[in-house]
Design an enzyme around this catalytic site. Structure first.
Site, PDB file in Angstrom:
ATOM      1  N   SER A   1      11.745  25.941   4.197  1.00 22.55           N
ATOM      2  CA  SER A   1      11.898  25.519   2.798  1.00 22.55           C
ATOM      3  C   SER A   1      10.808  26.133   1.933  1.00 22.55           C
ATOM      4  O   SER A   1       9.679  26.338   2.388  1.00 22.55           O
ATOM      5  CB  SER A   1      11.801  23.998   2.751  1.00 22.55           C
ATOM      6  OG  SER A   1      11.659  23.558   1.427  1.00 22.55           O
TER       7      SER A   1
ATOM      8  N   TYR B   1       7.859  15.429   5.688  1.00 18.69           N
ATOM      9  CA  TYR B   1       9.001  16.356   5.776  1.00 18.69           C
ATOM     10  C   TYR B   1       8.522  17.798   5.587  1.00 18.69           C
ATOM     11  O   TYR B   1       8.804  18.683   6.402  1.00 18.69           O
ATOM     12  CB  TYR B   1      10.065  16.011   4.722  1.00 18.69           C
ATOM     13  CG  TYR B   1      10.978  17.179   4.425  1.00 18.69           C
ATOM     14  CD1 TYR B   1      11.997  17.530   5.303  1.00 18.69           C
ATOM     15  CD2 TYR B   1      10.781  17.983   3.286  1.00 18.69           C
ATOM     16  CE1 TYR B   1      12.794  18.635   5.055  1.00 18.69           C
ATOM     17  CE2 TYR B   1      11.577  19.080   3.031  1.00 18.69           C
ATOM     18  CZ  TYR B   1      12.577  19.406   3.919  1.00 18.69           C
ATOM     19  OH  TYR B   1      13.346  20.509   3.680  1.00 18.69           O
TER      20      TYR B   1
ATOM     21  N   LYS C   1       8.202  21.361   8.288  1.00 19.79           N
ATOM     22  CA  LYS C   1       8.668  22.748   8.092  1.00 19.79           C
ATOM     23  C   LYS C   1       7.518  23.716   8.361  1.00 19.79           C
ATOM     24  O   LYS C   1       7.703  24.749   9.006  1.00 19.79           O
ATOM     25  CB  LYS C   1       9.229  22.931   6.677  1.00 19.79           C
ATOM     26  CG  LYS C   1      10.514  22.161   6.420  1.00 19.79           C
ATOM     27  CD  LYS C   1      11.634  22.588   7.366  1.00 19.79           C
ATOM     28  CE  LYS C   1      12.881  21.750   7.266  1.00 19.79           C
ATOM     29  NZ  LYS C   1      13.860  21.993   8.352  1.00 19.79           N
TER      30      LYS C   1
END
Ligand code: UD1
Length: 338
Positions: free
Chosen positions: A125, A150, A154
């Site tokens: 992302s 979150y 990544k």
């Protein structure tokens, strides 16, 4: 025929990627735990392409099941989507996020290594850049400390893959997505948010459909031309195609390093108010909205430099914002009728 494992293949980006893989002549096997997707998506994929992909319901946290899967299925490459993705929820439940997003990745890499499968595409992302110092964001921009568990999964995920590529001679590409939106042209697959949507476009379409009363625009005091925050919204079908481009690069040994990463966006920045205006124009609907305070953790502006993806992956976004918003709206209307 090359066979590709798609984890999370019934999800929003996963399902669109499965369709593009099948259209490009790949054989697909999907694993998905159905925690944030519906089994009906398998039939919708089959209706679009005429080919039913193999499917196994599997939770990648179950190590033994992952081992069993790989001893039964011979695959040439893996596209790994399966992960939790709600930013706010990750702050409430960090350990669930680390267990699922990191644990699963480790088991997957171990089995890829055990079976000499060395081609991996990873869903990353643009959140890894935080608020970049300059725009458009190139791959050379430094990564910033993650704002949420979150986002951290990544960054850590990319690190784990990079180290594995180095140690075990594997090949991987991380695709750093900007903001994926829209639905397939057939309107048979699209985004299925659970509960109240956190992302802008599903909130817009649900408001236009009368499911939500009013859209809140988070902040109009940003340092941007109209004061609202700017993002790079990319049609999910264009994004899906970037995975095929990455996979072909690996399968044809065109990659220059074991681990590579690319920004995947349109290169165009659009503000929240511009989204509202464009949506109203192409749908013909009037949208109820009000300006409220900023959302915590939001950045001012992010859009991609696309030159690396254009030149090295031979890929570029082709669909317009209007097409993306109209497809999202048609998808919303179809679901309301169901
Ligand atoms: C968010 C995540 C990002 C994740 C991405 C996945 C945060 C801080 N970031 O990105 O890590 O990879 O989703 O798609 O959550 N907006 C409104 N009203 C709304 C919803 C959104 O004004 O009801 C605004 C936001 O402030 C933002 C823009 O719309 O400026 C886009 O928001 P969103 O769709 O949630 O995406 P991001 O925040 O960019």
């Amino acid at each position: 025929m090359k066979k590709i494992l798609v984890t999370g293949g019934l999800g929003f980006i996963g399902s669109h990627t499965v369709v593009e893989l099948q259209k490009s002549g790949f054989d697909v096997v999907i694993i998905d735990d159905l925690s944030n997707s519906k089994i009906e998506v398998l039939d919708s994929i089959t209706e679009i392409t005429g080919i039913k992909p193999e499917f196994q319901k599997l939770d990648l946290r179950e190590k033994t099941e992952v081992q069993n899967f790989f001893s039964k299925h011979k695959v040439d490459g893996v596209i790994h989507f399966a992960a939790f993705k709600a930013v706010g929820e990750s702050v409430q439940k960090p350990l669930e996020y680390y267990e699922n997003n990191i644990g699963s990745l480790v088991y997957l890499l171990q089995e890829m290594r055990n079976h000499n499968i060395d081609n991996l595409i990873f869903s990353s992302s643009c959140t890894v850049y935080g608020q970049a110092n300059s725009l458009p964001i190139t791959e050379n921009a430094p990564t910033k400390p993650a704002e949420s568990p979150y986002g951290n999964t990544k960054q850590i995920g990319e690190e784990i893959i990079k180290e594995s590529c180095k140690a075990y001679n594997m090949n991987a590409i991380a695709l750093r997505y900007f903001n994926p939106i829209g639905a397939h042209d057939s309107i048979k697959i699209g985004e299925l948010p659970i509960g109240v949507p956190q992302n802008l476009i599903p909130y817009v379409t649900q408001t236009a459909a009368g499911i939500r009363e009013e859209l809140s625009v988070f902040g109009d005091d940003y340092d941007t031309p109209d004061g609202t925050a700017i993002r790079d919204y990319i049609h999910v079908v264009d994004l899906a195609k970037a995975h095929i481009a990455g996979l072909n690069r690996l399968l044809q040994n065109k990659n220059s390093k074991g681990f590579e990463y690319y920004n995947v966006g349109t290169g165009i920045g659009t503000s929240v108010l511009e989204i509202i205006k464009t949506f109203e124009k192409c749908s013909g609907e009037k949208l109820n909205y009000k300006i409220v305070g900023r959302r915590e953790g939001d950045i001012t502006s992010a859009y991609a430099s696309t030159s690396n993806a254009n030149d090295e992956l031979n890929w570029k976004a082709e669909k317009s914002l209007e097409e993306a918003l109209l497809s999202a709206w048609k998808w919303q209307q179809k679901r309301k009728q169901e």
